[in-house]
Design a protein around this motif. Sequence first.
Motif, PDB file in Angstrom:
ATOM      1  N   SER A   1       0.852  -1.190   0.000  1.00 57.03           N
ATOM      2  CA  SER A   1       0.000   0.000   0.000  1.00 57.03           C
ATOM      3  C   SER A   1       0.886   1.237   0.000  1.00 57.03           C
ATOM      4  CB  SER A   1      -0.938   0.016   1.210  1.00 57.03           C
ATOM      5  OG  SER A   1      -0.205   0.177   2.409  1.00 57.03           O
ATOM      6  N   PHE A   2       0.376   2.286  -0.623  1.00 54.03           N
ATOM      7  CA  PHE A   2       1.111   3.551  -0.730  1.00 54.03           C
ATOM      8  C   PHE A   2       0.056   4.644  -0.744  1.00 54.03           C
ATOM      9  CE2 PHE A   2       5.166   5.419  -2.641  1.00 54.03           C
ATOM     10  CZ  PHE A   2       4.797   6.724  -2.429  1.00 54.03           C
ATOM     11  N   GLU A   3       0.033   5.446   0.309  1.00 59.83           N
ATOM     12  CA  GLU A   3      -0.962   6.513   0.414  1.00 59.83           C
ATOM     13  C   GLU A   3      -0.245   7.840   0.645  1.00 59.83           C
ATOM     14  OE1 GLU A   3      -4.729   7.850   3.225  1.00 59.83           O
ATOM     15  OE2 GLU A   3      -3.359   6.296   3.919  1.00 59.83           O
ATOM     16  N   ASN A   4      -0.568   8.831  -0.163  1.00 56.21           N
ATOM     17  CA  ASN A   4      -0.067  10.186   0.045  1.00 56.21           C
ATOM     18  C   ASN A   4      -1.118  10.982   0.800  1.00 56.21           C
ATOM     19  OD1 ASN A   4       2.548  10.459  -0.996  1.00 56.21           O
ATOM     20  ND2 ASN A   4       1.806  10.655  -3.083  1.00 56.21           N
ATOM     21  N   VAL A   5      -0.690  11.666   1.849  1.00 55.77           N
ATOM     22  CA  VAL A   5      -1.588  12.525   2.626  1.00 55.77           C
ATOM     23  C   VAL A   5      -0.947  13.899   2.763  1.00 55.77           C
ATOM     24  CG1 VAL A   5      -2.662  10.615   3.881  1.00 55.77           C
ATOM     25  CG2 VAL A   5      -0.649  11.731   4.840  1.00 55.77           C
ATOM     26  N   ASP A   6      -1.741  14.863   3.193  1.00 57.11           N
ATOM     27  CA  ASP A   6      -1.278  16.247   3.379  1.00 57.11           C
ATOM     28  C   ASP A   6      -0.650  16.810   2.105  1.00 57.11           C
ATOM     29  OD1 ASP A   6      -2.108  16.087   6.016  1.00 57.11           O
ATOM     30  OD2 ASP A   6      -0.124  15.489   6.744  1.00 57.11           O
ATOM     31  N   LEU A   7      -1.247  16.486   0.958  1.00 58.47           N
ATOM     32  CA  LEU A   7      -0.708  16.936  -0.330  1.00 58.47           C
ATOM     33  C   LEU A   7      -0.938  18.428  -0.532  1.00 58.47           C
ATOM     34  CD1 LEU A   7      -1.971  14.083  -2.652  1.00 58.47           C
ATOM     35  CD2 LEU A   7       0.368  14.492  -1.918  1.00 58.47           C
ATOM     36  N   GLU A   8       0.091  19.078  -1.028  1.00 54.83           N
ATOM     37  CA  GLU A   8      -0.002  20.492  -1.400  1.00 54.83           C
ATOM     38  C   GLU A   8       0.823  20.713  -2.653  1.00 54.83           C
ATOM     39  OE1 GLU A   8       1.200  23.204   1.642  1.00 54.83           O
ATOM     40  OE2 GLU A   8      -0.146  22.344   3.127  1.00 54.83           O
ATOM     41  N   ALA A   9       0.375  21.638  -3.464  1.00 54.35           N
ATOM     42  CA  ALA A   9       1.145  22.061  -4.639  1.00 54.35           C
ATOM     43  C   ALA A   9       1.000  23.566  -4.770  1.00 54.35           C
ATOM     44  CB  ALA A   9       0.647  21.368  -5.904  1.00 54.35           C
ATOM     45  N   ARG A  10       2.131  24.246  -4.906  1.00 49.32           N
ATOM     46  CA  ARG A  10       2.128  25.703  -5.101  1.00 49.32           C
ATOM     47  C   ARG A  10       2.892  25.992  -6.378  1.00 49.32           C
ATOM     48  NH1 ARG A  10       3.864  29.060  -0.251  1.00 49.32           N
ATOM     49  NH2 ARG A  10       2.902  30.629  -1.551  1.00 49.32           N
ATOM     50  N   VAL A  11       2.261  26.733  -7.267  1.00 48.96           N
ATOM     51  CA  VAL A  11       2.840  27.023  -8.575  1.00 48.96           C
ATOM     52  C   VAL A  11       3.413  28.423  -8.590  1.00 48.96           C
ATOM     53  CG1 VAL A  11       2.326  27.249 -11.038  1.00 48.96           C
ATOM     54  CG2 VAL A  11       1.281  25.409  -9.704  1.00 48.96           C
TER      55      VAL A  11
ATOM     56  N   LEU B   1       6.261  23.724  -6.326  1.00 51.35           N
ATOM     57  CA  LEU B   1       6.696  22.903  -5.200  1.00 51.35           C
ATOM     58  C   LEU B   1       5.512  22.060  -4.762  1.00 51.35           C
ATOM     59  CD1 LEU B   1       8.753  25.373  -2.995  1.00 51.35           C
ATOM     60  CD2 LEU B   1       9.611  23.416  -4.299  1.00 51.35           C
ATOM     61  N   ALA B   2       5.763  20.776  -4.607  1.00 50.21           N
ATOM     62  CA  ALA B   2       4.739  19.865  -4.102  1.00 50.21           C
ATOM     63  C   ALA B   2       5.291  19.199  -2.855  1.00 50.21           C
ATOM     64  CB  ALA B   2       4.379  18.826  -5.154  1.00 50.21           C
ATOM     65  N   SER B   3       4.391  18.897  -1.921  1.00 47.49           N
ATOM     66  CA  SER B   3       4.832  18.225  -0.703  1.00 47.49           C
ATOM     67  C   SER B   3       3.715  17.354  -0.171  1.00 47.49           C
ATOM     68  CB  SER B   3       5.264  19.241   0.354  1.00 47.49           C
ATOM     69  OG  SER B   3       4.170  20.048   0.728  1.00 47.49           O
ATOM     70  N   GLY B   4       4.102  16.428   0.692  1.00 45.34           N
ATOM     71  CA  GLY B   4       3.133  15.544   1.312  1.00 45.34           C
ATOM     72  C   GLY B   4       3.833  14.534   2.184  1.00 45.34           C
ATOM     73  N   VAL B   5       3.045  13.602   2.690  1.00 47.92           N
ATOM     74  CA  VAL B   5       3.567  12.501   3.486  1.00 47.92           C
ATOM     75  C   VAL B   5       3.129  11.205   2.818  1.00 47.92           C
ATOM     76  CG1 VAL B   5       3.501  11.323   5.726  1.00 47.92           C
ATOM     77  CG2 VAL B   5       3.507  13.833   5.628  1.00 47.92           C
ATOM     78  N   ALA B   6       4.092  10.320   2.575  1.00 45.76           N
ATOM     79  CA  ALA B   6       3.817   9.009   1.993  1.00 45.76           C
ATOM     80  C   ALA B   6       3.775   7.985   3.110  1.00 45.76           C
ATOM     81  CB  ALA B   6       4.893   8.643   0.980  1.00 45.76           C
ATOM     82  N   LYS B   7       2.681   7.237   3.186  1.00 43.10           N
ATOM     83  CA  LYS B   7       2.548   6.137   4.140  1.00 43.10           C
ATOM     84  C   LYS B   7       2.625   4.854   3.326  1.00 43.10           C
ATOM     85  CE  LYS B   7      -0.098   8.782   7.453  1.00 43.10           C
ATOM     86  NZ  LYS B   7      -1.231   8.790   8.360  1.00 43.10           N
ATOM     87  N   ILE B   8       3.690   4.095   3.555  1.00 44.03           N
ATOM     88  CA  ILE B   8       4.011   2.970   2.681  1.00 44.03           C
ATOM     89  C   ILE B   8       4.109   1.679   3.483  1.00 44.03           C
ATOM     90  CG2 ILE B   8       5.702   2.061   1.048  1.00 44.03           C
ATOM     91  CD1 ILE B   8       6.596   5.038   0.638  1.00 44.03           C
ATOM     92  N   THR B   9       3.561   0.617   2.920  1.00 49.45           N
ATOM     93  CA  THR B   9       3.767  -0.731   3.415  1.00 49.45           C
ATOM     94  C   THR B   9       4.303  -1.534   2.237  1.00 49.45           C
ATOM     95  OG1 THR B   9       1.903  -0.515   4.930  1.00 49.45           O
ATOM     96  CG2 THR B   9       2.697  -2.745   4.514  1.00 49.45           C
ATOM     97  N   GLU B  10       5.443  -2.191   2.441  1.00 47.77           N
ATOM     98  CA  GLU B  10       6.039  -2.965   1.352  1.00 47.77           C
ATOM     99  C   GLU B  10       6.643  -4.251   1.896  1.00 47.77           C
ATOM    100  OE1 GLU B  10      10.497  -1.086   0.948  1.00 47.77           O
ATOM    101  OE2 GLU B  10       8.922  -0.195  -0.269  1.00 47.77           O
ATOM    102  N   ARG B  11       6.919  -5.167   0.979  1.00 48.75           N
ATOM    103  CA  ARG B  11       7.554  -6.442   1.320  1.00 48.75           C
ATOM    104  C   ARG B  11       8.932  -6.496   0.679  1.00 48.75           C
ATOM    105  NH1 ARG B  11       4.450  -9.811   3.869  1.00 48.75           N
ATOM    106  NH2 ARG B  11       2.217  -9.562   3.781  1.00 48.75           N
ATOM    107  N   ARG B  12       9.910  -6.879   1.492  1.00 49.48           N
ATOM    108  CA  ARG B  12      11.275  -7.090   1.024  1.00 49.48           C
ATOM    109  C   ARG B  12      11.752  -8.412   1.607  1.00 49.48           C
ATOM    110  NH1 ARG B  12      14.235  -2.675  -0.964  1.00 49.48           N
ATOM    111  NH2 ARG B  12      13.010  -0.769  -0.987  1.00 49.48           N
TER     112      ARG B  12
END
Length: 154
Positions: free
Chosen positions: A83-93, A99-110
């Motif tokens: 799973s990969f979810e971006n939250v608190d997304l912002e973009a200013r032109v 500039l874009a920013s956010g927080v990625a919440k990631i679950t992965e298998r390695r």
Amino acid sequence: MKIIRFVVFMFVTASTYAQEPLSDEKQILKLEDDWVRALETKDWKLLDTIVARDFTFIEPDGTVKNRDEYLADRSSDSADIDSFENVDLEARVFGNCALASGVAKITERRQGKQYRFSLRWKELWLKDKGKWHVLVSQATPVNPNWDASFVIKE
């Protein structure tokens, strides 16, 4: 007369529902979603269209990767994203830059193990010939428990 009314009605209805072009901010936010989808589905063609030719990525550990290194790393089979979810997304032109920013919440298998982590990211986008491409990206670990390690093993 009925035909004219019908034509006018159809014209008004069509113009009301005509899709307006996305603002630059919304285009970038859509590209951010496309980027996540490309990573989740391993769609390297889509990823290739998002990152600029001069792309630079700063990994959470501080390692700097150029475009080719980034694409090679992301196209390897070393990790599968659950799973990969971006939250608190912002973009200013700012003209042809953004500039874009956010927080990625990631679950992965390695290597058969599941990892869960969050990254705060910031990206510089450049609009060239009417198309947005990400030029620079940096991901910083987010850790609400400063005494805990960066990656939380489950």
